[in-house]
Design a protein around this motif. Structure first.
Motif, mmCIF file in Angstrom:
data_model
loop_
_atom_site.group_PDB
_atom_site.id
_atom_site.type_symbol
_atom_site.label_atom_id
_atom_site.label_comp_id
_atom_site.label_asym_id
_atom_site.label_seq_id
_atom_site.Cartn_x
_atom_site.Cartn_y
_atom_site.Cartn_z
ATOM 1 N N ASN A 1 0.827 -1.208 0.000
ATOM 2 C CA ASN A 1 0.000 0.000 0.000
ATOM 3 C C ASN A 1 0.862 1.260 0.000
ATOM 4 N N THR A 2 1.910 1.245 0.802
ATOM 5 C CA THR A 2 2.798 2.411 0.883
ATOM 6 C C THR A 2 3.547 2.636 -0.422
ATOM 7 N N LEU A 3 4.097 1.562 -0.993
ATOM 8 C CA LEU A 3 4.864 1.675 -2.230
ATOM 9 C C LEU A 3 3.998 2.158 -3.394
ATOM 10 N N VAL A 4 2.788 1.629 -3.504
ATOM 11 C CA VAL A 4 1.886 2.041 -4.584
ATOM 12 C C VAL A 4 1.509 3.514 -4.425
ATOM 13 N N SER A 5 1.226 3.925 -3.194
ATOM 14 C CA SER A 5 0.874 5.323 -2.942
ATOM 15 C C SER A 5 2.030 6.247 -3.292
ATOM 16 N N VAL B 1 -1.211 11.374 -10.177
ATOM 17 C CA VAL B 1 -2.145 10.361 -10.666
ATOM 18 C C VAL B 1 -2.900 9.796 -9.467
ATOM 19 N N LEU B 2 -4.218 9.694 -9.574
ATOM 20 C CA LEU B 2 -5.051 9.173 -8.495
ATOM 21 C C LEU B 2 -5.175 7.660 -8.641
ATOM 22 N N ALA B 3 -4.966 6.954 -7.554
ATOM 23 C CA ALA B 3 -4.962 5.483 -7.619
ATOM 24 C C ALA B 3 -5.844 4.886 -6.543
ATOM 25 N N SER B 4 -6.351 3.690 -6.823
ATOM 26 C CA SER B 4 -7.150 2.957 -5.846
ATOM 27 C C SER B 4 -6.230 2.202 -4.900
ATOM 28 N N LYS B 5 -6.819 1.603 -3.893
ATOM 29 C CA LYS B 5 -6.041 0.716 -3.034
ATOM 30 C C LYS B 5 -5.727 -0.562 -3.815
ATOM 31 N N PRO B 6 -4.550 -1.134 -3.613
ATOM 32 C CA PRO B 6 -4.187 -2.358 -4.342
ATOM 33 C C PRO B 6 -5.103 -3.524 -3.978
ATOM 34 N N ILE B 7 -5.463 -4.305 -4.979
ATOM 35 C CA ILE B 7 -6.204 -5.548 -4.773
ATOM 36 C C ILE B 7 -5.201 -6.685 -4.907
ATOM 37 N N ILE B 8 -5.009 -7.418 -3.834
ATOM 38 C CA ILE B 8 -3.931 -8.414 -3.774
ATOM 39 C C ILE B 8 -4.509 -9.819 -3.746
ATOM 40 N N VAL C 1 -4.206 -2.479 -9.573
ATOM 41 C CA VAL C 1 -4.412 -1.104 -9.129
ATOM 42 C C VAL C 1 -5.120 -0.333 -10.233
ATOM 43 N N PHE C 2 -6.241 0.275 -9.910
ATOM 44 C CA PHE C 2 -6.929 1.168 -10.837
ATOM 45 C C PHE C 2 -6.369 2.585 -10.657
ATOM 46 N N TYR C 3 -6.233 3.303 -11.758
ATOM 47 C CA TYR C 3 -5.709 4.661 -11.645
ATOM 48 C C TYR C 3 -6.410 5.593 -12.636
ATOM 49 N N TYR C 4 -6.408 6.866 -12.287
ATOM 50 C CA TYR C 4 -7.034 7.900 -13.118
ATOM 51 C C TYR C 4 -6.050 9.045 -13.287
ATOM 52 N N MET C 5 -5.804 9.437 -14.516
ATOM 53 C CA MET C 5 -4.853 10.507 -14.819
ATOM 54 C C MET C 5 -5.627 11.805 -15.031
ATOM 55 N N VAL C 6 -5.283 12.813 -14.217
ATOM 56 C CA VAL C 6 -5.952 14.109 -14.320
ATOM 57 C C VAL C 6 -5.699 14.735 -15.686
ATOM 58 N N GLN C 7 -4.485 14.556 -16.181
ATOM 59 C CA GLN C 7 -4.125 15.041 -17.513
ATOM 60 C C GLN C 7 -4.240 13.879 -18.497
ATOM 61 N N ASP C 8 -5.126 14.014 -19.462
ATOM 62 C CA ASP C 8 -5.422 12.915 -20.386
ATOM 63 C C ASP C 8 -4.207 12.467 -21.193
#
Length: 234
Positions: free
Chosen positions: A43-47, A55-62, A73-80
Motif C-alpha cells: 500500500n505504501t509503495l503504490v501510494s 495520478v489518483l490510484a485505488s487501493k491495491p487488490i492483492i 491497481v486502478f488509476y485515473y490521470m488528471v491530464q489525459d
C-alpha cells in the motif's frame, strides 16, 4: 470460524453478504503476520509511486497464490495526455517481488472517469476542494456521473451499472466560511436500495489543511445486470 469469535466481534471481522473479498492462499508458507506486513508495504509503495506524478490510484487488490502474487491497481490521470513510464513500472514490480518474496504480476488498469472507483473519486474530490466549495465540487461530479435507474440484462453488455453515489465530507474547508457547529456535509444522488444484485463500493481519502483534518468518504452503489446474482471483486 464464527465459533472462534464472539458474536460481537464476528460482525466486524467476518464478511457480510455484500462484502467484496479477494481469496488468498497461504499454502506457500506465507503466514498471516508476514502477509500483513507485505500488504502494508505494498500500500505504501503504490501510494508513493503515484503521488509525485499527480495520478489518483485505488487501493491495491492483492491475490496471493502458493507461487505468485497478483496486484491490481486502478488509476485515473488528471491530464489525459500523460502516460506512465514503463521503466518505473518495472522497477515497482521488482520491489514488490522482493517484498513478497515471490514473483509479482502487477496490473495497472486505467480508468477514464474518476467515479468508477470509490477511492479514486474520494481523492478526486479532495483535490478539487483545495480551490472550490463542497457544493460546487459535488455538483460537478453528479453532473457527469448520472446513475442508471432501470436497465434490462438483454439491453446492456456491461456486468453492472452505477445506481447511486453518496459523498460525505468531515472537516472544514479553507474555501468556505468557518462553520463552528457544522463540520460534516453530505450529498447523495440515485438509489441505495439493498438487494442480492446490489454492490456497495466504499472508499475514503484523508488530508489536512490550515483548519485541521479533512476526510471525504464515498459510497458507490452498483446493480448487476445479470439475470442471476454474481460476485464482483474490486
Amino acid at each position: 470460524m464464527k465459533d472462534i469469535l464472539s458474536s460481537s466481534l464476528a460482525k466486524y471481522y467476518l464478511p457480510s453478504d455484500n462484502t467484496n473479498i479477494t481469496a488468498h492462499s497461504f499454502d506457500g508458507g506465507v503466514n498471516s503476520t508476514a502477509y500483513l506486513h507485505a500488504t502494508r508495504h505494498t500500500n505504501t509503495l503504490v501510494s508513493q509511486f503515484f503521488e509525485p506524478i499527480d495520478v489518483l490510484a485505488s487501493k491495491p487488490i492483492i491475490d496471493v497464490t502458493p507461487t505468485t502474487v497478483s496486484i491490481t491497481v486502478f488509476y485515473y490521470m488528471v491530464q489525459d495526455r500523460a502516460a506512465l513510464n514503463s521503466n518505473t513500472i518495472n522497477a515497482l514490480g521488482e520491489v514488490l517481488s522482493t517484498v513478497w518474496g515471490r514473483p509479482v504480476e502487477l496490473r495497472l488498469v486505467k480508468l477514464h472517469y474518476p467515479y468508477l472507483n470509490s477511492d479514486i473519486l474520494a481523492a478526486f474530490i479532495v483535490k478539487n476542494l483545495e480551490h472550490d466549495r463542497f457544493e460546487r465540487v459535488v455538483s460537478k461530479v453528479f453532473g457527469v456521473a448520472t446513475p442508471v435507474r432501470h436497465v434490462r440484462a438483454e439491453d446492456s453488455n456491461l456486468p453492472s451499472h452505477i445506481i447511486g453515489i453518496k459523498i460525505r465530507l468531515a472537516g472544514r474547508l479553507t474555501t468556505e466560511t468557518s462553520r463552528p457547529r457544522m463540520t460534516v456535509q453530505s450529498a447523495q444522488i440515485g438509489s441505495f436500495k439493498n438487494s442480492t444484485q446490489t454492490l456497495i463500493d466504499a472508499g475514503r481519502c484523508t488530508t489536512a489543511n490550515k483548519k485541521g483534518a479533512l476526510t471525504v468518504q464515498v459510497w458507490i452503489s452498483q446493480r448487476s445486470t445479470a439475470n442471476t446474482p454474481q460476485s464482483v471483486i474490486f
